[in-house]
Motif scaffolding. Structure first.
Motif, PDB file in Angstrom:
ATOM      1  N   CYS A 137      37.452  81.732  73.943  1.00  0.00           N
ATOM      2  CA  CYS A 137      38.767  81.823  74.581  1.00  0.00           C
ATOM      3  C   CYS A 137      38.684  82.734  75.803  1.00  0.00           C
ATOM      4  O   CYS A 137      38.154  83.849  75.726  1.00  0.00           O
ATOM      5  CB  CYS A 137      39.804  82.363  73.597  1.00  0.00           C
ATOM      6  SG  CYS A 137      41.407  82.648  74.382  1.00  0.00           S
ATOM      7  N   CYS A 140      41.493  85.912  74.944  1.00  0.00           N
ATOM      8  CA  CYS A 140      41.308  86.905  73.886  1.00  0.00           C
ATOM      9  C   CYS A 140      39.866  86.994  73.371  1.00  0.00           C
ATOM     10  O   CYS A 140      39.540  87.854  72.571  1.00  0.00           O
ATOM     11  CB  CYS A 140      42.261  86.633  72.717  1.00  0.00           C
ATOM     12  SG  CYS A 140      41.773  85.233  71.698  1.00  0.00           S
ATOM     13  N   CYS A 151      43.064  77.824  72.247  1.00  0.00           N
ATOM     14  CA  CYS A 151      42.791  78.908  71.296  1.00  0.00           C
ATOM     15  C   CYS A 151      43.842  78.943  70.186  1.00  0.00           C
ATOM     16  O   CYS A 151      45.041  78.995  70.474  1.00  0.00           O
ATOM     17  CB  CYS A 151      42.770  80.237  72.035  1.00  0.00           C
ATOM     18  SG  CYS A 151      42.597  81.652  70.938  1.00  0.00           S
ATOM     19  N   CYS A 154      45.769  82.678  70.499  1.00  0.00           N
ATOM     20  CA  CYS A 154      46.663  83.076  71.599  1.00  0.00           C
ATOM     21  C   CYS A 154      47.097  81.909  72.488  1.00  0.00           C
ATOM     22  O   CYS A 154      47.891  82.102  73.411  1.00  0.00           O
ATOM     23  CB  CYS A 154      45.998  84.154  72.449  1.00  0.00           C
ATOM     24  SG  CYS A 154      44.715  83.523  73.546  1.00  0.00           S
ATOM     25  N   GLY A 156      45.255  80.364  74.644  1.00  0.00           N
ATOM     26  CA  GLY A 156      44.486  80.323  75.901  1.00  0.00           C
ATOM     27  C   GLY A 156      43.502  79.158  75.935  1.00  0.00           C
ATOM     28  O   GLY A 156      43.321  78.454  74.946  1.00  0.00           O
TER      29      GLY A 156
HETATM   30 ZN   LIG Z   1      42.683  83.357  72.563  1.00  0.00          ZN
END
Ligand SMILES: [Zn+2]
Length: 171
Positions: A137, A140, A151, A154, A156
């Motif tokens: 990711c 994070c 992800c 989070c 992402g």
């Molecule tokens: Zn993430």
């Protein structure tokens, strides 16, 4: 540990390697139907015809169940593999026939290394380290090996990053 069975990808039919290929003693060559239809340029096609007419080249498809299993195994070294369906067929054929792969494609060589398929290089480069990839990711840093794009922690973007599981040089 090289057998006298050789499985050829498209790169084996191209260029300078071919005359040397023909001189390998007691050899049987195999390639897939997809490689045959992929070869478009005159020189590669001529090379393939020469081998065909010598009676030393068989063109066949890999077994479906083995191909499925191979795809699953390849995921373990690279969740977003750049290998094409042509490449996957060739690797499966090499396993199925217990043959030696002839290819100058480094991605294909890497997968062969992981699958313990012997590789023969005639004029190109041979890889020395097994390479693996993961998805990481960008936000994070979460690592994932299953090929997801977003992800789970989070939201992402997951990016493909190379990792080295060991630094030992392979012979
Ligand atoms: Zn993430």
């Amino acid at each position: 540990m090289e057998s006298n069975i050789y499985v050829l990808d498209a790169t084996a039919f191209i260029g300078l390697d071919f005359p040397h290929l023909q001189m390998i003693p007691n050899s049987k060559f195999y390639t897939s139907l997809k490689v045959e239809s992929e070869l478009k340029d005159f020189r590669s096609r001529t090379n393939m015809d020469i081998l065909k007419h010598s009676g030393r080249l068989q063109i066949c498809n890999p077994e479906e169940s083995l191909l499925k299993d191979l795809k699953r195994r390849i995921q373990a070294i690279d969740p977003k593999t750049p290998l094409s369906s042509v490449d996957l067929d060739i690797l499966t054929l090499a396993l199925q026939l217990k043959g030696t792969l002839i290819s100058n494609d480094l991605n294909l060589q890497n997968a062969a290394l992981y699958l313990r398929i012997p590789v023969k290089i005639i004029s190109g480069k041979k890889i020395t380290h097994l390479r693996k990839w993961q998805l990481k990711c960008l936000s994070c840093g979460k690592i994932d090996e299953k090929g997801i794009r977003i992800c789970p922690s989070c939201g992402g973007d997951m990016k493909r990053v190379q990792i080295y599981p060991n630094n030992k040089k392979l012979e």
